[in-house]
Design a protein around this motif. Structure first.
Motif, mmCIF file in Angstrom:
data_model
loop_
_atom_site.group_PDB
_atom_site.id
_atom_site.type_symbol
_atom_site.label_atom_id
_atom_site.label_comp_id
_atom_site.label_asym_id
_atom_site.label_seq_id
_atom_site.Cartn_x
_atom_site.Cartn_y
_atom_site.Cartn_z
ATOM 1 N N SER A 25 67.610 -59.127 -6.802
ATOM 2 C CA SER A 25 66.375 -59.110 -7.586
ATOM 3 C C SER A 25 65.831 -57.696 -7.649
ATOM 4 O O SER A 25 66.109 -56.877 -6.780
ATOM 5 N N GLY A 26 65.035 -57.442 -8.657
ATOM 6 C CA GLY A 26 64.505 -56.108 -8.889
ATOM 7 C C GLY A 26 65.027 -55.597 -10.214
ATOM 8 O O GLY A 26 65.747 -56.288 -10.929
ATOM 9 N N SER A 27 64.682 -54.381 -10.540
ATOM 10 C CA SER A 27 65.105 -53.781 -11.809
ATOM 11 C C SER A 27 66.509 -53.198 -11.633
ATOM 12 O O SER A 27 66.712 -51.989 -11.631
ATOM 13 N N ILE A 28 67.458 -54.105 -11.520
ATOM 14 C CA ILE A 28 68.837 -53.725 -11.203
ATOM 15 C C ILE A 28 69.541 -53.194 -12.450
ATOM 16 O O ILE A 28 69.489 -53.818 -13.508
ATOM 17 N N LEU A 29 70.221 -52.085 -12.303
ATOM 18 C CA LEU A 29 71.030 -51.544 -13.393
ATOM 19 C C LEU A 29 72.497 -51.904 -13.179
ATOM 20 O O LEU A 29 73.198 -52.292 -14.112
ATOM 21 N N SER A 30 72.972 -51.771 -11.959
ATOM 22 C CA SER A 30 74.347 -52.156 -11.661
ATOM 23 C C SER A 30 74.526 -52.331 -10.158
ATOM 24 O O SER A 30 73.793 -51.762 -9.355
ATOM 25 N N ILE A 31 75.503 -53.152 -9.830
ATOM 26 C CA ILE A 31 75.849 -53.412 -8.429
ATOM 27 C C ILE A 31 77.332 -53.122 -8.272
ATOM 28 O O ILE A 31 78.140 -53.619 -9.058
ATOM 29 N N ASN A 32 77.670 -52.370 -7.260
ATOM 30 C CA ASN A 32 79.085 -52.003 -7.093
ATOM 31 C C ASN A 32 79.811 -53.094 -6.305
ATOM 32 O O ASN A 32 79.683 -54.277 -6.615
ATOM 33 N N THR A 33 80.529 -52.734 -5.297
ATOM 34 C CA THR A 33 81.302 -53.698 -4.511
ATOM 35 C C THR A 33 80.383 -54.551 -3.645
ATOM 36 O O THR A 33 79.484 -54.029 -2.985
ATOM 37 N N VAL A 34 80.629 -55.843 -3.660
ATOM 38 C CA VAL A 34 79.855 -56.777 -2.841
ATOM 39 C C VAL A 34 80.798 -57.475 -1.869
ATOM 40 O O VAL A 34 81.904 -57.869 -2.230
ATOM 41 N N SER A 35 80.334 -57.595 -0.649
ATOM 42 C CA SER A 35 81.137 -58.233 0.390
ATOM 43 C C SER A 35 80.346 -59.358 1.036
ATOM 44 O O SER A 35 79.115 -59.298 1.102
ATOM 45 N N TRP A 36 81.063 -60.332 1.525
ATOM 46 C CA TRP A 36 80.489 -61.381 2.374
ATOM 47 C C TRP A 36 81.018 -61.168 3.791
ATOM 48 O O TRP A 36 82.228 -61.005 3.990
ATOM 49 N N TYR A 37 80.094 -61.180 4.728
ATOM 50 C CA TYR A 37 80.425 -61.135 6.145
ATOM 51 C C TYR A 37 79.895 -62.401 6.792
ATOM 52 O O TYR A 37 78.982 -63.043 6.279
ATOM 53 N N ARG A 38 80.448 -62.738 7.936
ATOM 54 C CA ARG A 38 79.865 -63.820 8.720
ATOM 55 C C ARG A 38 79.795 -63.369 10.174
ATOM 56 O O ARG A 38 80.595 -62.544 10.638
ATOM 57 N N GLN A 39 78.847 -63.954 10.862
ATOM 58 C CA GLN A 39 78.673 -63.613 12.266
ATOM 59 C C GLN A 39 78.311 -64.829 13.089
ATOM 60 O O GLN A 39 77.420 -65.609 12.731
ATOM 61 N N VAL A 40 79.031 -64.994 14.180
ATOM 62 C CA VAL A 40 78.669 -65.928 15.230
ATOM 63 C C VAL A 40 78.145 -65.078 16.365
ATOM 64 O O VAL A 40 78.656 -63.986 16.620
ATOM 65 N N LEU A 41 77.125 -65.581 17.057
ATOM 66 C CA LEU A 41 76.390 -64.741 18.009
ATOM 67 C C LEU A 41 77.275 -63.986 18.983
ATOM 68 O O LEU A 41 77.040 -62.820 19.272
ATOM 69 N N TRP A 42 78.275 -64.655 19.495
ATOM 70 C CA TRP A 42 79.053 -64.029 20.546
ATOM 71 C C TRP A 42 80.258 -63.254 20.029
ATOM 72 O O TRP A 42 81.101 -62.797 20.787
ATOM 73 N N LYS A 43 80.350 -63.145 18.712
ATOM 74 C CA LYS A 43 81.491 -62.451 18.124
ATOM 75 C C LYS A 43 81.031 -61.297 17.247
ATOM 76 O O LYS A 43 79.890 -61.234 16.804
ATOM 77 N N GLN A 44 81.946 -60.381 17.009
ATOM 78 C CA GLN A 44 81.677 -59.275 16.092
ATOM 79 C C GLN A 44 81.571 -59.804 14.668
ATOM 80 O O GLN A 44 82.205 -60.799 14.314
ATOM 81 N N ARG A 45 80.740 -59.131 13.867
ATOM 82 C CA ARG A 45 80.622 -59.518 12.466
ATOM 83 C C ARG A 45 81.982 -59.385 11.782
ATOM 84 O O ARG A 45 82.674 -58.377 11.958
ATOM 85 N N GLU A 46 82.350 -60.401 11.006
ATOM 86 C CA GLU A 46 83.677 -60.468 10.412
ATOM 87 C C GLU A 46 83.585 -60.375 8.892
ATOM 88 O O GLU A 46 82.800 -61.103 8.270
ATOM 89 N N LEU A 47 84.385 -59.498 8.315
ATOM 90 C CA LEU A 47 84.461 -59.417 6.860
ATOM 91 C C LEU A 47 85.238 -60.614 6.330
ATOM 92 O O LEU A 47 86.355 -60.873 6.775
ATOM 93 N N VAL A 48 84.645 -61.329 5.372
ATOM 94 C CA VAL A 48 85.244 -62.556 4.856
ATOM 95 C C VAL A 48 85.890 -62.328 3.495
ATOM 96 O O VAL A 48 87.032 -62.715 3.265
ATOM 97 N N ALA A 49 85.138 -61.716 2.579
ATOM 98 C CA ALA A 49 85.636 -61.546 1.209
ATOM 99 C C ALA A 49 84.933 -60.361 0.566
ATOM 100 O O ALA A 49 83.796 -60.035 0.913
ATOM 101 N N VAL A 50 85.638 -59.756 -0.387
ATOM 102 C CA VAL A 50 85.131 -58.578 -1.090
ATOM 103 C C VAL A 50 85.427 -58.725 -2.573
ATOM 104 O O VAL A 50 86.501 -59.219 -2.945
ATOM 105 N N ILE A 51 84.488 -58.271 -3.399
ATOM 106 C CA ILE A 51 84.744 -58.212 -4.834
ATOM 107 C C ILE A 51 84.205 -56.884 -5.360
ATOM 108 O O ILE A 51 83.069 -56.502 -5.079
#
Length: 126
Positions: A25-51
């Motif tokens: 949201s906001g006055s967005i002109l463009s968005i580059n690469t977007v990634s999804w990460y997931r995190q479980v408390l006792w684990k390091q944040r994990e990269l799931v998918a990228v576009i």
């Protein structure tokens, strides 16, 4: 003001599906690469998918064949379709953009780097 807001999380049984959304949201002109990460408390944040802005995608081995990342630039939204969910998919899912170009009312065109949403909880029960 630019925001990334995730939604679509929830509680689902193993084998079920969820679709997460990451809306900018906001006055967005463009968005580059977007990634999804997931995190479980006792684990390091994990990269799931990228576009990328061109639509190229990449997935972690743990979700390949089950998850699909897509984007709708007109809606400024990135999706993560999650099928055949497993208990180990449980975690807080975050979306992030490496950079976002937007218009600031006072300062004109600006870029925000390494922008993160607040996360959405996904819980998969066995």
């Amino acid at each position: 003001q630019v925001q990334l807001v995730e939604s679509g999380g929830g509680l689902v049984q193993a084998g079920g599906s969820l679709r997460l959304s990451c809306a900018a949201s906001g006055s967005i002109l463009s968005i580059n690469t977007v990634s999804w990460y997931r995190q479980v408390l006792w684990k390091q944040r994990e990269l799931v998918a990228v576009i990328t802005s061109a639509g190229s995608t990449n997935y972690s081995d743990s979700v390949k064949g089950r998850f699909t990342i897509s984007r709708d630039d007109a809606k400024k939204t990135v999706y993560l379709q999650m099928n055949s969910l497993k208990p180990e998919d449980t975690g807080v899912y975050y979306c992030t953009a490496d950079w976002i170009l937007f218009t600031d009312q006072a300062e004109g065109e600006k870029a925000a780097f390494d922008y993160w949403g607040q996360g959405t909880q996904v819980t998969v029960s066995s």
